[in-house]
Design a protein around this motif. Structure first.
Motif, PDB file in Angstrom:
ATOM      1  N   PHE A 299       1.282  -0.851   0.115  1.00  0.00           N
ATOM      2  CA  PHE A 299       0.084   0.107  -0.325  1.00  0.00           C
ATOM      3  C   PHE A 299       0.951   1.621  -0.424  1.00  0.00           C
ATOM      4  O   PHE A 299       0.318   2.320  -1.024  1.00  0.00           O
ATOM      5  N   GLY A 300       1.842   1.403   0.712  1.00  0.00           N
ATOM      6  CA  GLY A 300       2.979   2.002   1.326  1.00  0.00           C
ATOM      7  C   GLY A 300       3.342   2.608  -0.223  1.00  0.00           C
ATOM      8  O   GLY A 300       3.426   3.899  -0.837  1.00  0.00           O
ATOM      9  N   ALA A 301       4.048   1.218  -0.853  1.00  0.00           N
ATOM     10  CA  ALA A 301       4.717   1.671  -1.778  1.00  0.00           C
ATOM     11  C   ALA A 301       3.922   2.041  -3.354  1.00  0.00           C
ATOM     12  O   ALA A 301       3.781   3.391  -3.725  1.00  0.00           O
ATOM     13  N   ILE A 302       2.565   1.497  -3.544  1.00  0.00           N
ATOM     14  CA  ILE A 302       2.072   2.196  -4.372  1.00  0.00           C
ATOM     15  C   ILE A 302       1.158   3.541  -3.924  1.00  0.00           C
ATOM     16  O   ILE A 302       0.931   4.714  -5.107  1.00  0.00           O
ATOM     17  N   SER A 303       0.854   4.366  -2.854  1.00  0.00           N
ATOM     18  CA  SER A 303       0.995   5.481  -3.047  1.00  0.00           C
ATOM     19  C   SER A 303       1.575   6.615  -3.199  1.00  0.00           C
ATOM     20  O   SER A 303       1.555   7.364  -3.701  1.00  0.00           O
ATOM     21  N   GLY A 304       2.708   5.941  -2.766  1.00  0.00           N
ATOM     22  CA  GLY A 304       3.831   6.443  -3.004  1.00  0.00           C
ATOM     23  C   GLY A 304       4.300   6.837  -4.399  1.00  0.00           C
ATOM     24  O   GLY A 304       4.755   7.647  -5.475  1.00  0.00           O
ATOM     25  N   THR A 305       4.164   5.563  -5.300  1.00  0.00           N
ATOM     26  CA  THR A 305       4.555   5.524  -7.171  1.00  0.00           C
ATOM     27  C   THR A 305       3.950   6.472  -7.731  1.00  0.00           C
ATOM     28  O   THR A 305       4.090   7.356  -8.374  1.00  0.00           O
ATOM     29  N   ILE A 306       1.875   6.721  -7.539  1.00  0.00           N
ATOM     30  CA  ILE A 306       1.346   6.964  -7.791  1.00  0.00           C
ATOM     31  C   ILE A 306       1.728   8.780  -7.596  1.00  0.00           C
ATOM     32  O   ILE A 306       1.749   9.022  -8.667  1.00  0.00           O
ATOM     33  N   GLN A 307       1.760   9.259  -6.397  1.00  0.00           N
ATOM     34  CA  GLN A 307       2.388  10.816  -6.089  1.00  0.00           C
ATOM     35  C   GLN A 307       3.926  10.425  -7.481  1.00  0.00           C
ATOM     36  O   GLN A 307       3.371  12.076  -7.584  1.00  0.00           O
ATOM     37  N   ASN A 308       4.461  10.098  -7.101  1.00  0.00           N
ATOM     38  CA  ASN A 308       5.663   9.689  -8.369  1.00  0.00           C
ATOM     39  C   ASN A 308       5.135  10.210  -9.545  1.00  0.00           C
ATOM     40  O   ASN A 308       6.191  10.711 -10.624  1.00  0.00           O
ATOM     41  N   TRP A 309       4.655   9.202 -10.188  1.00  0.00           N
ATOM     42  CA  TRP A 309       3.895   9.372 -11.446  1.00  0.00           C
ATOM     43  C   TRP A 309       3.272  10.861 -12.159  1.00  0.00           C
ATOM     44  O   TRP A 309       3.435  11.280 -12.906  1.00  0.00           O
ATOM     45  N   GLN A 310       2.354  10.953 -10.738  1.00  0.00           N
ATOM     46  CA  GLN A 310       1.399  12.468 -11.237  1.00  0.00           C
ATOM     47  C   GLN A 310       2.776  13.690 -10.941  1.00  0.00           C
ATOM     48  O   GLN A 310       2.375  14.955 -11.923  1.00  0.00           O
ATOM     49  N   MET A 311       3.611  13.871 -10.795  1.00  0.00           N
ATOM     50  CA  MET A 311       4.937  14.231 -10.666  1.00  0.00           C
ATOM     51  C   MET A 311       5.942  14.302 -11.489  1.00  0.00           C
ATOM     52  O   MET A 311       6.563  14.729 -11.650  1.00  0.00           O
ATOM     53  N   ASN A 312       5.153  13.495 -12.910  1.00  0.00           N
ATOM     54  CA  ASN A 312       6.126  13.111 -13.557  1.00  0.00           C
ATOM     55  C   ASN A 312       7.924  12.588 -13.218  1.00  0.00           C
ATOM     56  O   ASN A 312       9.018  12.810 -13.985  1.00  0.00           O
ATOM     57  N   LEU A 313       8.132  12.041 -12.038  1.00  0.00           N
ATOM     58  CA  LEU A 313       9.328  11.852 -11.244  1.00  0.00           C
ATOM     59  C   LEU A 313       9.922  10.331 -11.241  1.00  0.00           C
ATOM     60  O   LEU A 313      10.212   9.525 -10.992  1.00  0.00           O
ATOM     61  N   LEU A 314       8.751   9.889 -11.436  1.00  0.00           N
ATOM     62  CA  LEU A 314       8.994   8.010 -11.953  1.00  0.00           C
ATOM     63  C   LEU A 314       9.435   7.699 -13.484  1.00  0.00           C
ATOM     64  O   LEU A 314       9.289   7.943 -14.208  1.00  0.00           O
ATOM     65  N   LYS A 315      11.031   6.553 -12.847  1.00  0.00           N
ATOM     66  CA  LYS A 315      11.506   6.523 -14.533  1.00  0.00           C
ATOM     67  C   LYS A 315      11.037   5.176 -14.341  1.00  0.00           C
ATOM     68  O   LYS A 315      11.925   4.470 -13.888  1.00  0.00           O
ATOM     69  N   ILE A 316      10.147   4.858 -15.228  1.00  0.00           N
ATOM     70  CA  ILE A 316       9.463   3.279 -15.334  1.00  0.00           C
ATOM     71  C   ILE A 316      10.800   2.362 -16.464  1.00  0.00           C
ATOM     72  O   ILE A 316      10.883   0.705 -15.371  1.00  0.00           O
TER      73      ILE A 316
ATOM     74  N   SER B 267      12.825   2.843  -6.166  1.00  0.00           N
ATOM     75  CA  SER B 267      12.451   1.940  -5.432  1.00  0.00           C
ATOM     76  C   SER B 267      10.663   1.791  -4.893  1.00  0.00           C
ATOM     77  O   SER B 267      10.809   0.588  -5.015  1.00  0.00           O
ATOM     78  N   TYR B 268      10.441   2.633  -4.511  1.00  0.00           N
ATOM     79  CA  TYR B 268       8.876   2.449  -4.606  1.00  0.00           C
ATOM     80  C   TYR B 268       8.160   1.747  -5.523  1.00  0.00           C
ATOM     81  O   TYR B 268       7.435   0.843  -5.363  1.00  0.00           O
ATOM     82  N   GLY B 269       8.670   2.230  -7.130  1.00  0.00           N
ATOM     83  CA  GLY B 269       8.165   1.405  -8.430  1.00  0.00           C
ATOM     84  C   GLY B 269       8.645  -0.218  -7.510  1.00  0.00           C
ATOM     85  O   GLY B 269       7.384  -0.652  -8.089  1.00  0.00           O
ATOM     86  N   ALA B 270       9.833   0.170  -7.941  1.00  0.00           N
ATOM     87  CA  ALA B 270       9.780  -1.324  -7.532  1.00  0.00           C
ATOM     88  C   ALA B 270       9.442  -2.857  -6.669  1.00  0.00           C
ATOM     89  O   ALA B 270       9.294  -3.733  -6.927  1.00  0.00           O
TER      90      ALA B 270
END
Length: 271
Positions: free
Chosen positions: A62-79, A195-198
């Motif tokens: 849950f925590g990982a999903i929450s953090g990843t969604i925030q990073n995705w919305q801010m365009n900070l997630l490197k897939i 790390s959150y995404g993984a």
């Protein structure tokens, strides 16, 4: 050998939500991964060691999903970077799950206590690296892309994270973050985001292996309630953190993990 128990015989399921809130607050205040707290909490209320580890993986997702969604919305997630960590980890997660199922409960608890002591050094290292990043000249993040990432080193980090995730019920972030900074020279914020995404896929993959091995080891509803509660608690803890001194946070962090390691060792010797 501790016998396995059902959800109803552990605790009323609704009581897991406030436990999750407490874990979320502590995690946010002290920078401790949820798995380091979920496992002792589940063990304390009657879950077997293997149930505690397996169910922790449900909660930390849950925590990982929450953090990843925030990073995705801010365009900070490197897939691409996330996938480079995730796929090797998925190869070794089954190894960790196999070891956890094979170990006597006593040795699983003692091993987890050892991880908690090691975590004191690892998270202090993470804090030190974070401070060094702040002092260093700012890096152009556009240059920190997957093409410049040493692929073999990244995959090696993923392999380690997979074993730890399957064995101890932690997401693997405890080693992924400092190792990405040390070996890949990655800015620490980017390391945390990756790390959150993984962790999402690694944890879910580990849960699936525990279910395949023995579905009674995964307490789905308690894990969901813990995870939801931790999201609420983490928000409160994040707001409280600026009001505490760095010295107090370090003190609480160190001695809480020492206490929990002692508790897990005690549980191991009374089995």
């Amino acid at each position: 050998m501790m016998t396995q128990v059902s959800v109803s015989s552990i605790f009323n399921v609704l009581h897991f939500f406030p436990i999750g809130i407490v874990v979320g607050i502590i995690s946010a205040l002290l920078g401790i991964g949820g798995g380091l707290l979920y496992v002792p909490a589940l063990s304390a209320i009657g879950a077997s060691p293997i149930q505690s580890v397996a169910t922790s993986l449900v909660a930390i997702t849950f925590g990982a999903i929450s953090g990843t969604i925030q990073n995705w919305q801010m365009n900070l997630l490197k897939i691409e970077a996330v996938l480079l960590l995730t796929f090797p980890a998925m190869l070794t997660t089954e190894i960790g799950v196999g070891i956890a199922n094979a170990l006597p409960s006593k040795w699983l608890l003692l091993s987890f206590a050892g991880l908690q002591i090691t975590a004191i050094w690892l998270i202090n290292l993470k804090t030190q690296l974070q401070q060094e990043n702040k002092k260093a000249v700012k890096i152009d993040l556009s240059q920190s892309n997957v093409n410049s990432t040493p692929i073999l080193k990244t995959q090696g980090i993923g392999l380690i994270a997979g074993v730890l995730s399957g064995l101890f019920g932690v997401g693997g972030g405890i080693v992924m973050v400092p190792l990405q900074v040390l070996l890949l020279k990655m800015p620490i914020k980017q390391a945390v985001q990756t790390s959150y995404g993984a962790i999402i896929l690694i944890s879910l993959w580990a849960v699936s292996h525990y279910v395949i091995a023995d579905s009674t080891n995964v307490l789905i509803i308690p894990g969901l309630m813990l995870g939801l509660g931790s999201l609420v608690g983490a928000n409160f803890g994040a707001r409280l953190l600026p009001k505490l001194s760095d010295h107090l946070v370090r003190f609480l962090f160190t001695y809480l993990l020492i206490f929990l390691a002692g508790y897990m060792s005690f549980k191991a010797f009374i089995l």
